[in-house]
Design a protein around this motif. Structure first.
Motif, short mmCIF file in Angstrom:
data_model
loop_
_atom_site.label_atom_id
_atom_site.label_comp_id
_atom_site.label_asym_id
_atom_site.label_seq_id
_atom_site.Cartn_x
_atom_site.Cartn_y
_atom_site.Cartn_z
N PRO A 173 0.84 -1.21 0.00
CA PRO A 173 0.00 0.00 0.00
C PRO A 173 0.87 1.25 0.00
N SER A 174 0.45 2.27 -0.71
CA SER A 174 1.22 3.51 -0.81
C SER A 174 0.31 4.69 -0.53
N ARG A 175 0.84 5.70 0.18
CA ARG A 175 0.06 6.90 0.50
C ARG A 175 0.74 8.15 -0.04
N ARG A 176 -0.09 9.13 -0.37
CA ARG A 176 0.43 10.43 -0.81
C ARG A 176 0.84 11.24 0.41
N SER A 177 1.39 12.40 0.17
CA SER A 177 1.83 13.27 1.27
C SER A 177 0.67 13.67 2.17
N ASP A 178 -0.56 13.70 1.62
CA ASP A 178 -1.73 14.04 2.44
C ASP A 178 -2.35 12.81 3.13
N SER A 180 -3.58 10.15 1.85
CA SER A 180 -4.60 9.42 1.09
C SER A 180 -3.93 8.26 0.35
N LEU A 181 -4.69 7.18 0.19
CA LEU A 181 -4.15 6.00 -0.46
C LEU A 181 -4.01 6.21 -1.97
N VAL A 182 -2.93 5.68 -2.52
CA VAL A 182 -2.72 5.69 -3.97
C VAL A 182 -3.42 4.48 -4.56
N ASP A 183 -4.06 4.65 -5.70
CA ASP A 183 -4.71 3.54 -6.38
C ASP A 183 -3.63 2.76 -7.14
N VAL A 184 -2.91 1.92 -6.39
CA VAL A 184 -1.79 1.18 -6.96
C VAL A 184 -2.26 0.24 -8.07
N THR A 185 -3.41 -0.38 -7.87
CA THR A 185 -3.91 -1.34 -8.85
C THR A 185 -4.05 -0.71 -10.23
N SER A 186 -4.69 0.44 -10.31
CA SER A 186 -4.90 1.09 -11.60
C SER A 186 -3.58 1.46 -12.26
N LEU A 187 -2.63 1.93 -11.46
CA LEU A 187 -1.33 2.31 -12.01
C LEU A 187 -0.62 1.11 -12.62
N VAL A 188 -0.61 0.00 -11.90
CA VAL A 188 0.08 -1.19 -12.38
C VAL A 188 -0.64 -1.80 -13.57
N VAL A 189 -1.98 -1.84 -13.52
CA VAL A 189 -2.74 -2.40 -14.64
C VAL A 189 -2.52 -1.56 -15.90
N VAL A 218 -0.89 -8.08 13.40
CA VAL A 218 -0.15 -7.92 12.16
C VAL A 218 1.33 -8.13 12.42
N ALA A 219 1.95 -9.02 11.66
CA ALA A 219 3.36 -9.33 11.86
C ALA A 219 4.27 -8.28 11.23
N ASP A 220 3.82 -7.68 10.14
CA ASP A 220 4.63 -6.70 9.42
C ASP A 220 3.87 -5.38 9.41
N ARG A 221 4.16 -4.52 10.37
CA ARG A 221 3.40 -3.28 10.51
C ARG A 221 3.71 -2.27 9.40
N GLN A 222 4.85 -2.39 8.76
CA GLN A 222 5.18 -1.48 7.66
C GLN A 222 4.31 -1.75 6.44
N ALA A 223 3.91 -3.01 6.27
CA ALA A 223 3.05 -3.37 5.15
C ALA A 223 2.11 -4.48 5.62
N PRO A 224 0.94 -4.12 6.21
CA PRO A 224 0.04 -5.12 6.77
C PRO A 224 -0.49 -6.13 5.75
#
Length: 259
Positions: A173-178, A180-189, A218-224
């Motif tokens: 998962p990736s977030r912008r400076s504000d 908000s979540l980035v729509d990673v799926t659309s970018l990769v597709v 959650v075992a990996d808090r950086q990327a749940p």
């Protein structure tokens, strides 16, 4: 172009460091924070390859994909432009071989564009699985240039796929400076579509332990969790769809009589 299924992978039963220990990875691998966790790599390799297949990671980092490919009886090839990652990935390949892996494993210190050169001609039509992480920029941002580089890598990899081969992109998962979540799926597709690939499956790889019907801590808090996007060659997807419904071909401009 096609319907795609969604599944959830129970890949968080062990924490990040425990996975590295179980995979026999060398010290220092943990510093590759954008690595594909060994459990995720192992799940993808088991799902979309056969014994003796070639697994390619065009941006392999410290080499967790290569290690899991070798442990599963697959050949492995990794590329990286980062000297420290090249050193670690080579060490991980050596460790897997020392532990009994019989397949070939190689790591090249080069850019993915090498795959489009004469030197890579022997790989055309041989790769069963391209498995790689969507790695962010120096500041950890998912920028346009990062997505553009991913699109280039997929274009270089596309001719190398054997019939029925898959390209799998693992993204955190990736977030912008504000925030908000980035729509990673659309970018990769979008990047994959430009490379002649079509999404066939979208999966969620958990980083939390599953106990019965519930998730534990959650075992990996950086990327749940990580999103796993699975692609195949567009023309193969179209042909597969036509076997179910020939009329679908006409929607793509196939099956029409010449004027």
């Amino acid at each position: 172009m096609s319907d795609h299924s969604t599944s959830v992978w129970p890949t968080g039963q062990h924490g990040p460091r425990a996975q590295l220990r179980e995979a026999g990875c060398v010290a220092g691998t943990e510093f590759d924070r954008e690595r594909i966790p060994p459990a995720v790599a192992a799940h993808a390799i088991a799902a979309w390859t056969h014994s003796g297949d070639l697994v390619l990671d065009p941006d392999c980092g410290a080499g967790t994909v290569l290690t899991e490919a070798l442990r599963a009886g697959r050949h492995a090839l990794g590329l990286t432009v980062c000297k420290p990652w090249w050193t670690l990935a080579r060490a991980n390949v050596t460790a897997a071989k020392t532990a009994g892996a019989w397949c070939d494993g190689s790591v090249l210190e080069t850019r993915p564009k090498m795959l489009a050169t004469v030197g890579a001609a022997g790989l055309v039509g041989r790769v069963g699985l391209v498995l790689t992480a969507l790695r962010t920029g120096p500041e950890g941002d998912l920028t346009e240039s990062v997505v553009a580089e991913l699109a280039k890598s997929m274009r270089y990899c596309e001719p190398l796929l054997r019939p029925g081969g898959h390209v799998v992109i693992v993204a955190s998962p990736s977030r912008r400076s504000d925030k908000s979540l980035v729509d990673v799926t659309s970018l990769v597709v979008g990047a994959a579509s430009a490379a002649g690939l079509t999404l066939v499956e979208r999966c969620i790889a958990l980083a939390a332990e599953v106990r019965g019907n519930r998730l534990a801590a959650v075992a990996d808090r950086q990327a749940p969790h990580r999103e796993v996007l699975v692609f195949q060659l567009t023309h193969e997807v179209v042909l597969a769809a036509s076997a179910v419904s020939p009329s679908r071909l006409r929607g793509y401009g196939f099956g029409r009589r010449a004027a």
